[in-house]
Design a protein around this motif. Structure first.
Motif, PDB file in Angstrom:
ATOM      1  N   GLY A 286      38.045  35.266  41.967  1.00  0.00           N
ATOM      2  CA  GLY A 286      38.875  36.209  41.205  1.00  0.00           C
ATOM      3  C   GLY A 286      39.431  35.574  39.935  1.00  0.00           C
ATOM      4  O   GLY A 286      39.419  36.184  38.860  1.00  0.00           O
ATOM      5  N   ALA A 287      39.889  34.326  40.072  1.00  0.00           N
ATOM      6  CA  ALA A 287      40.471  33.634  38.907  1.00  0.00           C
ATOM      7  C   ALA A 287      39.410  33.393  37.826  1.00  0.00           C
ATOM      8  O   ALA A 287      39.669  33.567  36.632  1.00  0.00           O
ATOM      9  CB  ALA A 287      41.098  32.313  39.357  1.00  0.00           C
ATOM     10  N   LEU A 288      38.203  33.015  38.263  1.00  0.00           N
ATOM     11  CA  LEU A 288      37.130  32.762  37.299  1.00  0.00           C
ATOM     12  C   LEU A 288      36.714  34.068  36.602  1.00  0.00           C
ATOM     13  O   LEU A 288      36.548  34.114  35.375  1.00  0.00           O
ATOM     14  CB  LEU A 288      35.934  32.109  38.000  1.00  0.00           C
ATOM     15  CG  LEU A 288      34.715  31.783  37.119  1.00  0.00           C
ATOM     16  CD1 LEU A 288      35.109  30.918  35.916  1.00  0.00           C
ATOM     17  CD2 LEU A 288      33.624  31.071  37.928  1.00  0.00           C
ATOM     18  N   LEU A 289      36.566  35.136  37.367  1.00  0.00           N
ATOM     19  CA  LEU A 289      36.174  36.420  36.773  1.00  0.00           C
ATOM     20  C   LEU A 289      37.242  36.928  35.799  1.00  0.00           C
ATOM     21  O   LEU A 289      36.938  37.459  34.734  1.00  0.00           O
ATOM     22  CB  LEU A 289      35.903  37.452  37.871  1.00  0.00           C
ATOM     23  CG  LEU A 289      34.616  37.223  38.673  1.00  0.00           C
ATOM     24  CD1 LEU A 289      34.584  38.099  39.921  1.00  0.00           C
ATOM     25  CD2 LEU A 289      33.364  37.486  37.820  1.00  0.00           C
ATOM     26  N   ARG A 290      38.506  36.726  36.154  1.00  0.00           N
ATOM     27  CA  ARG A 290      39.612  37.131  35.286  1.00  0.00           C
ATOM     28  C   ARG A 290      39.580  36.334  33.970  1.00  0.00           C
ATOM     29  O   ARG A 290      39.768  36.859  32.875  1.00  0.00           O
ATOM     30  CB  ARG A 290      40.911  36.905  36.062  1.00  0.00           C
ATOM     31  CG  ARG A 290      42.195  37.302  35.441  1.00  0.00           C
ATOM     32  CD  ARG A 290      42.371  38.747  35.125  1.00  0.00           C
ATOM     33  NE  ARG A 290      42.251  39.695  36.219  1.00  0.00           N
ATOM     34  CZ  ARG A 290      41.815  40.935  36.026  1.00  0.00           C
ATOM     35  NH1 ARG A 290      41.431  41.331  34.825  1.00  0.00           N
ATOM     36  NH2 ARG A 290      41.730  41.782  37.021  1.00  0.00           N
ATOM     37  N   LYS A 291      39.292  35.035  34.106  1.00  0.00           N
ATOM     38  CA  LYS A 291      39.204  34.143  32.938  1.00  0.00           C
ATOM     39  C   LYS A 291      38.059  34.610  32.010  1.00  0.00           C
ATOM     40  O   LYS A 291      38.163  34.571  30.786  1.00  0.00           O
ATOM     41  CB  LYS A 291      38.929  32.730  33.470  1.00  0.00           C
ATOM     42  CG  LYS A 291      39.216  31.590  32.528  1.00  0.00           C
ATOM     43  CD  LYS A 291      39.165  30.277  33.330  1.00  0.00           C
ATOM     44  CE  LYS A 291      38.967  29.080  32.439  1.00  0.00           C
ATOM     45  NZ  LYS A 291      38.868  27.838  33.204  1.00  0.00           N
TER      46      LYS A 291
END
Length: 329
Positions: A286-291
């Motif tokens: 989730g954090a990578l996709l948000r980034k």
């Protein structure tokens, strides 16, 4: 040919043997969209980086053909083109064309000056000639004929840069092409390793997810399942990328017609998805996709809000590298 012929602009004579990234904008007419759009990317405070790059401008191949060292080569190449055995033409360019020392020296010098020196003894000339030779792939030849582009009108610049040490490769479509997508949705595709497996038709799927603005939930469409990944060799390598004057033109998607070639082969190895955080660690994913959603918006802003297809890499430290951005068609 149906429809009107594609007009390919004739570039000016090469302004230099090799142009570093800092000079791309000044010499816009001497290089293709890949180089130019790279120069337009302006990371403000380290949110992402662009690889150190140099380009061998349009018209260099034609100039090298006129070099006295290639007199016999040129004559024989013309005969082979006349015969239309394209595999033979490509092999002949790679094996037999001679590259003048001044051009060799300029490529080596400029890549060093941008901080991406070629390793001593690397056979990079084959990669550069391989890009030029890809003017005569079967697909490229038939595409030009179909679009009414004369043989001599098409010219290839060559963009050279180091290959990122990619843990993941991504493509961001800043306006999601998915049916029923909302206006602010971004579609992100991710694979383990280098992007070669993302753009090639290798079996298996990429991670594909719709990411909306801040509070919106992330919708994963497919989880990654490509059995093999492509990885940067441990010692690193460079890639020589085709950058033609027949790409990114109005009404014609010329991307992917011409080749990009690494100096050293990039090893393929199987991926252990049981240990892959993209699959089992929802918070990490989730954090990578948000980034990547944020990166898409940042790059889009850079191009005055025009939706972009952005290709890049996430390195092993989690830093983002943008390799290419082009207007979404």
């Amino acid at each position: 040919t149906g429809g009107k012929a594609l007009v390919v602009k004739k570039p000016p004579p090469p302004p230099a043997e090799v142009l570093p990234l800092a000079k791309f904008v000044d010499h816009r007419k001497s290089l293709g969209g890949k180089s130019f759009h790279l120069a337009e990317l302006k990371p403000k405070s380290g949110e992402y980086s662009v690889p150190p790059s140099v380009t061998v401008p349009f018209g260099t191949f034609e100039k090298v053909l006129e070099d006295p060292s290639n007199e016999d080569f040129k004559e024989e190449l013309e005969e082979l083109i006349e015969e239309g055995d394209w595999a033979k033409v490509r092999a002949f360019v790679v094996e037999q064309m001679s590259i003048p020392k001044s051009l060799e020296d300029a490529v080596v010098k400029e890549l060093s000056s941008v901080g991406a020196p070629l390793p001593a003894g690397a056979d990079w000339q084959r990669a550069m000639k391989g890009v030029w030779a890809s003017k005569w792939t079967d697909r490229a030849v038939s595409s030009r004929r179909q679009m009414g582009v004369p043989e001599e009108a098409l010219t290839l610049a060559v963009l050279a840069q180091p290959v990122a040490f990619a843990a993941y490769a991504f493509v961001i479509h800043t306006r999601s092409p998915m049916p029923n997508a909302k206006k602010d949705d971004v579609l992100v595709e991710l694979v383990v390793g280098l992007g070669e497996s993302l753009v090639s038709n290798s079996p298996g799927r990429a991670l594909s997810a719709t990411v909306g603005p801040e509070a919106a939930a992330i919708a994963v469409h497919t989880y990654p399942s490509k059995p093999d990944g492509v990885f940067t060799p441990a010692a690193g390598t460079h890639i020589f990328r085709s950058d033609s004057n027949g790409e990114d033109l109005e009404g014609f998607a010329g991307a992917g017609l011409y080749d990009s070639i690494t100096v050293d082969e990039c090893p393929h190895s199987s991926i252990a998805y049981a240990d892959e955080r993209l699959v089992f660690d929802a918070a990490f994913r989730g954090a990578l996709l948000r980034k990547l959603f944020d990166l898409g918006r940042l790059v889009e802003e850079n191009f005055k809000g025009q939706p972009q297809d952005i290709e890049g890499a996430v390195d092993s430290a989690g830093n983002l590298v943008v390799l290419q951005s082009r207007p979404q068609v």
